[in-house]
Each structure stands twice: as structure tokens, then as C-alpha cells.
Design an enzyme around this catalytic site. Structure first.
Site, PDB file in Angstrom:
ATOM      1  N   HIS A  68     -28.582  22.579   4.521  1.00  0.00           N
ATOM      2  CA  HIS A  68     -27.867  22.540   3.395  1.00  0.00           C
ATOM      3  C   HIS A  68     -26.495  23.139   3.585  1.00  0.00           C
ATOM      4  O   HIS A  68     -25.647  22.859   2.832  1.00  0.00           O
ATOM      5  CB  HIS A  68     -28.254  23.212   2.249  1.00  0.00           C
ATOM      6  CG  HIS A  68     -29.483  22.559   1.648  1.00  0.00           C
ATOM      7  ND1 HIS A  68     -29.251  21.342   0.806  1.00  0.00           N
ATOM      8  CD2 HIS A  68     -31.052  22.884   1.359  1.00  0.00           C
ATOM      9  CE1 HIS A  68     -30.451  21.052   0.329  1.00  0.00           C
ATOM     10  NE2 HIS A  68     -31.313  21.812   0.748  1.00  0.00           N
ATOM     11  N   HIS A 173     -39.031  28.517   2.506  1.00  0.00           N
ATOM     12  CA  HIS A 173     -39.036  29.347   1.303  1.00  0.00           C
ATOM     13  C   HIS A 173     -40.219  30.174   1.073  1.00  0.00           C
ATOM     14  O   HIS A 173     -40.193  30.854  -0.154  1.00  0.00           O
ATOM     15  CB  HIS A 173     -38.251  28.555   0.128  1.00  0.00           C
ATOM     16  CG  HIS A 173     -37.010  28.292   0.082  1.00  0.00           C
ATOM     17  ND1 HIS A 173     -36.182  27.798  -0.841  1.00  0.00           N
ATOM     18  CD2 HIS A 173     -36.237  28.230   1.227  1.00  0.00           C
ATOM     19  CE1 HIS A 173     -35.134  27.453  -0.421  1.00  0.00           C
ATOM     20  NE2 HIS A 173     -35.009  27.851   1.051  1.00  0.00           N
TER      21      HIS A 173
HETATM   22 FE   LIG Z   1     -32.946  24.249   4.554  1.00  0.00          FE
END
Ligand SMILES: [Fe+2]
Length: 255
Positions: A68, A173
Site C-alpha cells: 500500500h 493484520h
Molecule cells: Fe499490506
């Protein structure tokens, strides 16, 4: 040397809990070097120069990232002149920024996996190259391996075991329960977990994501807000050998 590594800071809820807790953790745990993955710190997608400056001002010594990193265009110039903001080192030649920095006698390396991820150069060979180029006097070496697949991450842990102080995974995550020091002295965890809202699907508004799975239709993605948690690891490294003495998870629940 004690290294704090904070997992993927997600949106403003993630930034807020880091702002609230970082100084206390550094003081209470005797942290020497504080690092965080910040690729999702701008509303869940990318990072802006202003946010990076805010995070550095809180006391983070370096910021790592991943796929990202390119979401906000204004970061392209900023990353060129800010070596403490890393992008994965195995992005092909010509991408702005760099994937390794030395801060306070600690080398910080950022790599990205290739399975279910954007096309990049081989992260294993990139690691070999970076380590060969590194000043041998810098014994403490921390690696953020930003990758999707557990097996690729564990493989990187074993591949670098004994050559770096820590290989810590990011990107999924979700914190994994496999925090340990490998046989050769490298601290390892498949994923350190997100620092952000857990009333979500990996940070994003849960209703929107469930709807996407039900309908296979594209939809807006918005950062969630509630059940904010900070997830991190604290690694104690012998500075003379670069080997990890210990690693432990350090998590804090916010509101
Ligand atoms: Fe990522």
C-alpha cells in the site's frame, strides 16, 4: 538493544493509540529503537508525508511499509528524501525510495512476499544482496517481511535464521501465536498483527466487506473505528553478536 516493532498502524484509530501509548511503552520497557509498519496509516490506504512526520515526531525511529505504500501519490517524492520511511527493498529497480536504513546502530530491512502479492523481485535474493552490502559492524538487523502466505513467511524466517536478529511478518493484520527465537538466534513471528480497529475485517468496516463476499460486487472500503488494539513485539538483541535473546508480544486494548 531492545527493539519495539508495532504492527500495521491502520487509519486514525491506529495512529491515536500509538500516540497515546508509545512513550509509555518506550519508557516502561526500556526501548532503544522503535519501528512501526505504517502502510495503512492514512485511512487504511497508504501514508501521506504529514502522517509520516507525525509518526516520526511521536518517537518512531523508522517506518516500514508494503504493497500500500504507493496509494498516496504525494509519498513518491517524500520517500525519496526520507530514508527512514522504507518500502519493500525487492520492488523493481526504478521505484522511488529504498528498503534498508541504519538507525541507532540497528539495520532495518523491509521485504515483500510474492505469493498473492504484486509482482516484485525475489525477496530471498534481495535479502542476500542487502545483507552482503551491509556494514558488517552493524550486528543488529531487523526485517519486516510483508507477505500474505504463512509458508513464505516461515521460509524467510528459516532462510535468514542466524543472519539477522529478527524476521517479523506484517500484512495479514492478524497476530499469530508462533512468537519464538529460531535455532540460529533469529526472533520470529509470522504476523505481528494490526494496530487499529478490531471490530472490522482486517481494519475495514465489516458490513461492507461481508457484503462484498456475498455479492462479489465492488464497494466502498472505509476504515472501521471500534475495538482499537495495539499489537507489537519487543525483541531483546545481544548487540555484540546480533542474536536475539528473547521476543515477546506486547498488546494493548484501547477503547
Ligand atoms: Fe499490506
Amino acid at each position: 538493544m531492545k527493539i519495539l516493532f508495532i504492527g500495521d498502524i491502520f487509519g486514525s484509530p491506529g495512529r491515536r493509540i500509538v500516540a497515546d501509548q508509545l512513550q509509555d511503552i518506550v519508557k516502561a520497557q526500556g526501548i532503544d529503537v522503535a519501528i512501526a509498519n505504517a502502510e495503512n496509516s492514512a485511512g487504511g490506504f497508504g501514508i501521506t508525508p504529514a502522517i509520516a512526520e507525525d509518526l516520526f515526531a511521536l518517537g518512531l525511529d523508522a517506518l516500514t511499509s508494503g504493497n500500500h505504500i504507493w496509494d498516496k501519490r504525494e509519498i513518491y517524492d517524500y520517500i525519496e528524501r526520507t530514508p527512514r520511511l522504507l518500502r519493500p527493498a525487492n520492488y523493481p529497480l526504478g521505484s522511488p525510495g529504498g528498503g534498508v536504513v541504519v538507525v541507532k546502530q540497528c539495520a532495518i530491512l523491509n521485504l515483500q512476499g510474492r505469493v498473492y502479492m504484486p509482482n516484485t523481485d525475489c525477496p530471498f535474493r534481495a535479502a542476500d544482496r542487502l545483507l552482503a552490502e551491509l556494514d558488517p559492524a552493524i550486528k543488529v538487523r531487523f526485517v519486516d517481511f510483508h507477505a500474505e502466505v504463512t509458508s513464505e513467511k516461515i521460509s524467510m524466517g528459516w532462510y535468514l535464521d542466524g543472519r539477522v536478529s529478527a524476521v517479523i511478518g506484517t500484512h495479514t493484520h492478524v497476530p499469530t501465536a508462533d512468537t519464538r527465537v529460531l535455532a540460529g538466534g533469529t526472533a520470529y513471528q509470522t504476523d505481528v498483527g494490526m494496530t487499529g480497529p478490531y471490530d472490522s475485517v482486517i481494519g475495514v468496516d465489516k458490513d461492507m466487506i461481508v457484503k462484498r463476499f456475498l455479492t462479489a460486487m465492488p464497494g466502498r472500503m472505509e476504515a472501521a473505528k471500534r475495538n482499537v488494539e495495539l499489537h507489537s513485539v519487543i525483541i531483546d538483541v545481544d548487540e555484540t553478536t546480533g542474536k536475539a535473546r528473547s521476543i515477546r508480544r506486547h498488546a494493548i486494548q484501547g477503547e
